[in-house]
Design a protein around this motif. Structure first.
Motif, PDB file in Angstrom:
ATOM      1  N   LEU A  28       1.329  -1.253  -0.248  1.00 31.18           N
ATOM      2  CA  LEU A  28      -0.314  -0.194  -0.245  1.00 31.18           C
ATOM      3  C   LEU A  28       0.618   1.086   0.218  1.00 31.18           C
ATOM      4  N   SER A  29       1.927   0.839   0.415  1.00 32.10           N
ATOM      5  CA  SER A  29       2.724   2.828   0.801  1.00 32.10           C
ATOM      6  C   SER A  29       3.611   2.945  -0.496  1.00 32.10           C
ATOM      7  N   SER A  30       3.268   1.493  -1.388  1.00 31.60           N
ATOM      8  CA  SER A  30       3.751   1.834  -3.112  1.00 31.60           C
ATOM      9  C   SER A  30       2.956   2.343  -3.501  1.00 31.60           C
ATOM     10  N   TYR A  31       1.674   2.635  -3.122  1.00 31.67           N
ATOM     11  CA  TYR A  31       0.843   3.020  -3.918  1.00 31.67           C
ATOM     12  C   TYR A  31       1.003   4.944  -3.799  1.00 31.67           C
ATOM     13  N   LEU A  58      11.165  -2.015  -8.881  1.00 32.46           N
ATOM     14  CA  LEU A  58      10.624  -2.050 -10.419  1.00 32.46           C
ATOM     15  C   LEU A  58      10.081  -3.633  -9.615  1.00 32.46           C
ATOM     16  N   ALA A  59      10.512  -4.230  -9.606  1.00 27.22           N
ATOM     17  CA  ALA A  59       9.763  -5.707  -9.291  1.00 27.22           C
ATOM     18  C   ALA A  59       8.179  -5.331  -8.692  1.00 27.22           C
ATOM     19  N   GLY A 111      -2.695  -3.436 -21.446  1.00 25.52           N
ATOM     20  CA  GLY A 111      -2.270  -3.077 -21.849  1.00 25.52           C
ATOM     21  C   GLY A 111      -0.958  -2.331 -21.302  1.00 25.52           C
ATOM     22  N   ARG A 112      -0.430  -3.225 -19.997  1.00 28.73           N
ATOM     23  CA  ARG A 112       0.570  -3.540 -19.283  1.00 28.73           C
ATOM     24  C   ARG A 112       1.036  -4.530 -19.508  1.00 28.73           C
ATOM     25  N   PRO A 113       2.081  -4.329 -20.715  1.00 25.82           N
ATOM     26  CA  PRO A 113       2.906  -6.415 -20.220  1.00 25.82           C
ATOM     27  C   PRO A 113       3.846  -5.934 -19.309  1.00 25.82           C
ATOM     28  N   LEU A 114       3.545  -7.503 -18.592  1.00 24.88           N
ATOM     29  CA  LEU A 114       4.432  -7.926 -17.791  1.00 24.88           C
ATOM     30  C   LEU A 114       6.412  -7.974 -17.926  1.00 24.88           C
ATOM     31  N   PRO A 115       6.681  -7.426 -17.282  1.00 23.76           N
ATOM     32  CA  PRO A 115       8.466  -8.282 -17.182  1.00 23.76           C
ATOM     33  C   PRO A 115       8.773  -9.340 -17.896  1.00 23.76           C
ATOM     34  N   GLY A 116      10.041  -9.428 -18.427  1.00 24.45           N
ATOM     35  CA  GLY A 116      10.302 -11.170 -19.165  1.00 24.45           C
ATOM     36  C   GLY A 116      10.795 -12.140 -18.041  1.00 24.45           C
ATOM     37  N   TRP A 117      11.032 -11.040 -16.600  1.00 21.49           N
ATOM     38  CA  TRP A 117      11.372 -12.285 -15.470  1.00 21.49           C
ATOM     39  C   TRP A 117       9.869 -12.929 -14.756  1.00 21.49           C
ATOM     40  N   ALA A 133      11.882 -11.662  -3.746  1.00 19.18           N
ATOM     41  CA  ALA A 133      11.775 -11.482  -1.904  1.00 19.18           C
ATOM     42  C   ALA A 133      12.895  -9.772  -2.152  1.00 19.18           C
ATOM     43  N   ASP A 134      14.520  -9.804  -2.668  1.00 20.72           N
ATOM     44  CA  ASP A 134      15.190  -9.002  -2.248  1.00 20.72           C
ATOM     45  C   ASP A 134      15.359  -8.367  -2.725  1.00 20.72           C
ATOM     46  N   SER A 135      13.971  -7.857  -3.688  1.00 25.98           N
ATOM     47  CA  SER A 135      13.690  -6.578  -3.923  1.00 25.98           C
ATOM     48  C   SER A 135      12.604  -6.150  -2.923  1.00 25.98           C
ATOM     49  N   VAL A 136      11.838  -6.457  -2.404  1.00 20.70           N
ATOM     50  CA  VAL A 136      10.950  -6.005  -1.159  1.00 20.70           C
ATOM     51  C   VAL A 136      11.277  -5.919  -0.035  1.00 20.70           C
ATOM     52  N   THR A 137      12.463  -6.647   0.028  1.00 16.30           N
ATOM     53  CA  THR A 137      13.670  -6.278   1.724  1.00 16.30           C
ATOM     54  C   THR A 137      14.406  -5.044   1.143  1.00 16.30           C
ATOM     55  N   GLY A 138      14.587  -4.508  -0.469  1.00 14.75           N
ATOM     56  CA  GLY A 138      14.989  -3.614  -0.320  1.00 14.75           C
ATOM     57  C   GLY A 138      14.125  -2.388  -0.178  1.00 14.75           C
ATOM     58  N   TYR A 139      12.807  -2.513  -0.925  1.00 10.90           N
ATOM     59  CA  TYR A 139      12.123  -1.535  -0.683  1.00 10.90           C
ATOM     60  C   TYR A 139      12.005  -1.002   0.786  1.00 10.90           C
TER      61      TYR A 139
END
Length: 335
Positions: A28-31, A58-59, A111-117, A133-139
């Motif tokens: 919710l904070s990302s919003y 980004l993830a 209309g919003r393509p997902l990244p390849g990963w 999980a690492d991206s969430v931790t960094g955020y």
């Protein structure tokens, strides 16, 4: 309109959560970072956090578009109270859940393509889950950790008020005051919602999850087969962000001196060279180097050589000092 349908057993099976849920607050904070609403409450926090976010977010934002559906698996049910427990639950998401949620995300945002990963993520790749999980931790480390105690305080106050309401007036009064749009008429609770959505509790009860970063109407899972939860916004103090700065800066400055406290905070933002640190702090390189030496001798930062440069990183002790979890080193002198 969100409609939650109770049975005679469900009122006795409501659970009022006393603490903020880390995974829901991350989502919710990302919003809040991507929308201008709530400037009075979130403006200073937004201005402080946004420049410090790098690729960590980004993830998360790929799986939670600015509006509309976000994958349910980002907020695992029963993930626990700590970030480690939350990310461990995230890593344990089943392949079926991953694939179904990502397919739903694609359907709802054509209309919003997902990244390849995300293709590897849909296949349940352990590497892709670890990346997420690492991206969430960094955020969390950048956007929420420095403010987590203040966030918890706001949630605790809301919980205590609702617990008193429950003791004095019962669950009906609690449900009717969750949000201005709430309409309680047994056996149905109605709330504002972006679309028509029905949840039939059928004896499973309901988790009431207070949230600091929930803005506007309450939210919940799209998948009604998941454990029923209603995430609702708490009342927040306008000066919550200012209070975190007053407490943190005054305590650190008294212990370390203003310049050295600032240097420690800037190293905590992200590993850096002495030159990068000097640029962040607006100090001469030699002054930054001197401050680094003292902080390293106090075991508040560590330094390692990488090719032709030296990278400075905050230590566990340094992080604990910033969070107020331990007394600082006694040998540090003031600047």
């Amino acid at each position: 309109m969100l409609r939650i349908h109770f049975t005679s057993d469900d009122l006795s099976r409501i659970r009022l959560t006393p603490r903020a849920d880390i995974m829901w607050e991350i989502l919710l904070s990302s919003y809040r970072l991507r929308h201008s609403a709530g400037t009075v409450l979130f403006g200073e926090w937004r201005r402080a956090v946004t420049p410090r976010l790098a690729t960590d977010a980004l993830a998360l934002t790929a799986l939670a578009p600015p509006v509309g559906y976000a994958v349910d698996f980002l907020t695992p049910v029963g993930a626990g109270q700590t970030l480690a427990e939350g990310t461990e639950a995230l890593r344990g998401t089943t392949r079926t859940r991953l694939r179904n949620d990502l397919e739903e995300l694609s359907r709802r945002h054509p209309g919003r393509p997902l990244p390849g990963w995300t293709r590897d993520l849909a296949d349940g790749s352990p590497e892709a889950l670890t990346h997420l999980a690492d991206s969430v931790t960094g955020y969390f480390s950048t956007a929420l950790k420095p403010y987590w105690r203040a966030i918890q305080l706001q949630v605790t106050r809301d919980h205590d008020w609702r617990r008193n309401t429950l003791d004095e007036r019962g669950w009906e009064a609690v449900l009717a005051t969750l949000h201005p749009s709430a309409q309680w008429n047994y056996p149905e609770l109605r709330l504002a919602f972006p679309a028509d959505h029905d949840i039939h509790l059928e004896g499973r009860g309901l988790i009431l999850q207070p949230s600091f970063f929930c803005w506007g109407p309450p939210t919940t899972f799209l998948d009604t087969e998941l454990t029923p939860i209603l995430v609702y916004p708490v009342e927040r103090s306008v000066d919550w962000y200012a209070s975190t700065q007053r407490t943190r800066h005054s305590a650190l400055a008294a212990l370390l001196g203003k310049t050295r406290a600032r240097v420690l905070e800037l190293v905590a933002v992200g590993s850096c060279t002495t030159t990068q640190l000097a640029g962040r702090a607006g100090l001469p390189v030699q002054t930054a180097s001197n401050q680094v030496t003292v902080l390293r001798e106090a075991d508040l930062i560590s330094s390692r050589r990488h090719r032709n440069t030296v990278i400075h990183t905050i230590t566990t002790l340094g992080e604990a000092l910033l969070e107020g979890d331990t007394p600082g080193p006694r040998s540090s002198s003031h600047v």
